[in-house]
Scaffold this motif. Structure first.
Motif, PDB file in Angstrom:
ATOM      1  N   THR A 138       0.835  -1.206   0.000  1.00 15.85           N
ATOM      2  CA  THR A 138       0.000   0.000   0.000  1.00 15.85           C
ATOM      3  C   THR A 138       0.866   1.252   0.000  1.00 15.85           C
ATOM      4  O   THR A 138       1.938   1.267   0.605  1.00 15.85           O
ATOM      5  CB  THR A 138      -0.904   0.026   1.250  1.00 15.85           C
ATOM      6  N   MET A 139       0.380   2.295  -0.694  1.00 22.22           N
ATOM      7  CA  MET A 139       0.996   3.613  -0.604  1.00 22.22           C
ATOM      8  C   MET A 139      -0.075   4.597  -0.140  1.00 22.22           C
ATOM      9  O   MET A 139      -1.162   4.654  -0.730  1.00 22.22           O
ATOM     10  CB  MET A 139       1.585   4.041  -1.946  1.00 22.22           C
ATOM     11  N   LEU A 140       0.222   5.330   0.916  1.00 23.43           N
ATOM     12  CA  LEU A 140      -0.720   6.296   1.490  1.00 23.43           C
ATOM     13  C   LEU A 140      -0.236   7.712   1.195  1.00 23.43           C
ATOM     14  O   LEU A 140       0.919   8.058   1.482  1.00 23.43           O
ATOM     15  CB  LEU A 140      -0.814   6.094   3.006  1.00 23.43           C
ATOM     16  N   PHE A 141      -1.105   8.532   0.640  1.00 28.88           N
ATOM     17  CA  PHE A 141      -0.754   9.910   0.297  1.00 28.88           C
ATOM     18  C   PHE A 141      -1.632  10.861   1.089  1.00 28.88           C
ATOM     19  O   PHE A 141      -2.858  10.756   1.054  1.00 28.88           O
ATOM     20  CB  PHE A 141      -0.931  10.148  -1.203  1.00 28.88           C
ATOM     21  N   TYR A 142      -1.014  11.782   1.822  1.00 35.77           N
ATOM     22  CA  TYR A 142      -1.780  12.752   2.597  1.00 35.77           C
ATOM     23  C   TYR A 142      -1.026  14.064   2.667  1.00 35.77           C
ATOM     24  O   TYR A 142       0.139  14.151   2.279  1.00 35.77           O
ATOM     25  CB  TYR A 142      -2.093  12.216   3.996  1.00 35.77           C
ATOM     26  N   ASN A 143      -1.711  15.110   3.148  1.00 40.09           N
ATOM     27  CA  ASN A 143      -1.183  16.466   3.157  1.00 40.09           C
ATOM     28  C   ASN A 143      -0.616  16.784   1.770  1.00 40.09           C
ATOM     29  O   ASN A 143      -1.244  16.484   0.769  1.00 40.09           O
ATOM     30  CB  ASN A 143      -0.143  16.650   4.265  1.00 40.09           C
ATOM     31  N   GLY A 144       0.565  17.354   1.661  1.00 45.76           N
ATOM     32  CA  GLY A 144       1.106  17.729   0.363  1.00 45.76           C
ATOM     33  C   GLY A 144       1.331  16.551  -0.565  1.00 45.76           C
ATOM     34  O   GLY A 144       1.375  16.714  -1.791  1.00 45.76           O
ATOM     35  N   THR A 191      -9.450   7.927   0.416  1.00 45.09           N
ATOM     36  CA  THR A 191      -9.601   7.233   1.687  1.00 45.09           C
ATOM     37  C   THR A 191      -9.778   8.251   2.811  1.00 45.09           C
ATOM     38  O   THR A 191      -9.862   9.451   2.576  1.00 45.09           O
ATOM     39  CB  THR A 191      -8.395   6.313   1.958  1.00 45.09           C
ATOM     40  N   ASN A 192      -9.856   7.763   4.041  1.00 49.05           N
ATOM     41  CA  ASN A 192     -10.027   8.642   5.205  1.00 49.05           C
ATOM     42  C   ASN A 192      -9.000   8.281   6.272  1.00 49.05           C
ATOM     43  O   ASN A 192      -8.282   7.282   6.161  1.00 49.05           O
ATOM     44  CB  ASN A 192     -11.452   8.510   5.755  1.00 49.05           C
ATOM     45  N   MET A 193      -8.955   9.086   7.315  1.00 44.28           N
ATOM     46  CA  MET A 193      -7.921   8.905   8.325  1.00 44.28           C
ATOM     47  C   MET A 193      -8.085   7.606   9.115  1.00 44.28           C
ATOM     48  O   MET A 193      -7.091   7.017   9.580  1.00 44.28           O
ATOM     49  CB  MET A 193      -7.900  10.106   9.282  1.00 44.28           C
ATOM     50  N   ILE A 196      -6.396   5.068   6.973  1.00 45.16           N
ATOM     51  CA  ILE A 196      -4.957   5.306   7.016  1.00 45.16           C
ATOM     52  C   ILE A 196      -4.374   4.765   8.317  1.00 45.16           C
ATOM     53  O   ILE A 196      -3.326   4.107   8.334  1.00 45.16           O
ATOM     54  CB  ILE A 196      -4.653   6.811   6.870  1.00 45.16           C
ATOM     55  N   ALA A 197      -5.064   5.021   9.436  1.00 48.25           N
ATOM     56  CA  ALA A 197      -4.598   4.508  10.733  1.00 48.25           C
ATOM     57  C   ALA A 197      -4.581   2.979  10.728  1.00 48.25           C
ATOM     58  O   ALA A 197      -3.630   2.352  11.227  1.00 48.25           O
ATOM     59  CB  ALA A 197      -5.500   5.028  11.846  1.00 48.25           C
ATOM     60  N   GLN A 198      -5.620   2.356  10.163  1.00 42.61           N
ATOM     61  CA  GLN A 198      -5.668   0.890  10.087  1.00 42.61           C
ATOM     62  C   GLN A 198      -4.492   0.341   9.296  1.00 42.61           C
ATOM     63  O   GLN A 198      -3.864  -0.652   9.691  1.00 42.61           O
ATOM     64  CB  GLN A 198      -6.978   0.453   9.424  1.00 42.61           C
TER      65      GLN A 198
END
Length: 209
Positions: A138-144, A191-193, A196-198
C-alpha cells in the motif's frame, strides 16, 4: 448467461497457470462469450481481473466457498480477436510481497532543504519502486503528498504502473478537499484517516521517504 461459454477449473494451479488457461479458453471462443474460471485463492482472482482489463474484457468474481472463487471473463468480438492473436504463454502474474510494506507519503518533495531538489528526489523514489522485485502492499498519500496522485503530477505514470501491478494507492480525501483537488485525483482511491490509521497499524514495515 452467455450461450458461448467455457468453464475452466484452475483450482490447485499455481501462478500463472490460471491466467494462461483462461487466455487459451478466451482464444477458442471464436467471438463474443464468457470464460468462467474456478480458482482457490484471492491472488488468482486479482491476476485474472488484471488480465481481463489488459485484454479489453470485463470481469466479475464471486466467492462461493472458503477457498473457491468463480471469475467470469466476458469478451466482446474485438477483445476475442485480440486475445486469439496473443500469446498466452507470455502471461504474467503479480505475487504480493511477503511483508506488508506500507509507504506513507506526506509531501510532494522528499527531504528538506531545497524543494526543487525534493521534487526530483520523490519522483526518482517512486520510479525506483516500479523497478523493485518486491513491491509495497500500500501507498498512502496525505497532506502535500496528495498532489502526487492528481492530474499534472510528474509521478502519475509511475503510480499508475504500480497500481496496475497490484499496489494499493490511497489518498486522503480531507487533504484533496483542502488543496482543491477533489476532482483531480487520477490514480487510486480516496480514503479517510480511519483507514490510514488501520493500514499503518497493520503494516509490518512502514516507510516514509
Amino acid at each position: 448467461m452467455s450461450e458461448n461459454k467455457i468453464v475452466v477449473d484452475a483450482r490447485g494451479d499455481a501462478c500463472p497457470i490460471p491466467v494462461v488457461k483462461t487466455l487459451k479458453a478466451l482464444g477458442t471462443l471464436g467471438g463474443p462469450g464468457e470464460v468462467e474460471t474456478i480458482v482457490d485463492n484471492k491472488i488468482a482472482v486479482e491476476n485474472l481481473t488484471r488480465m481481463a482489463g489488459s485484454k479489453g474484457c470485463t470481469s466479475a468474481s464471486e466467492q462461493t466457498g472458503e477457498k473457491e472463487w468463480h471469475v467470469v471473463t466476458t469478451a466482446t468480438a474485438t477483445a476475442a480477436v485480440e486475445v486469439a492473436a496473443g500469446e498466452p504463454e507470455a502471461a504474467e502474474c503479480y505475487v504480493p510481497a511477503a511483508k506488508n510494506v506500507v509507504i506513507q507519503v506526506a509531501s510532494d518533495a522528499m527531504g528538506t532543504g531545497d524543494d526543487g531538489l525534493g521534487h526530483k528526489l520523490i519522483k526518482g523514489f517512486i520510479f525506483s519502486l516500479t523497478q523493485l522485485d518486491e513491491l509495497p502492499a500500500t501507498m498512502l498519500f496525505y497532506n502535500g503528498g496528495a498532489r502526487l496522485t492528481c492530474e499534472g503530477s510528474a509521478s502519475l505514470e509511475d503510480l499508475k504502473n504500480l497500481a496496475d501491478a497490484g499496489v494499493e494507492i490511497l489518498t486522503c480525501g480531507t487533504c484533496l478537499d483542502h488543496y482543491g483537488l477533489s476532482e483531480k485525483l487520477a490514480v487510486g482511491e480516496v480514503t479517510n484517516m480511519y483507514v490510514i490509521a488501520q493500514k499503518l497499524i497493520g503494516a509490518s514495515v512502514v516507510v516514509r521517504p
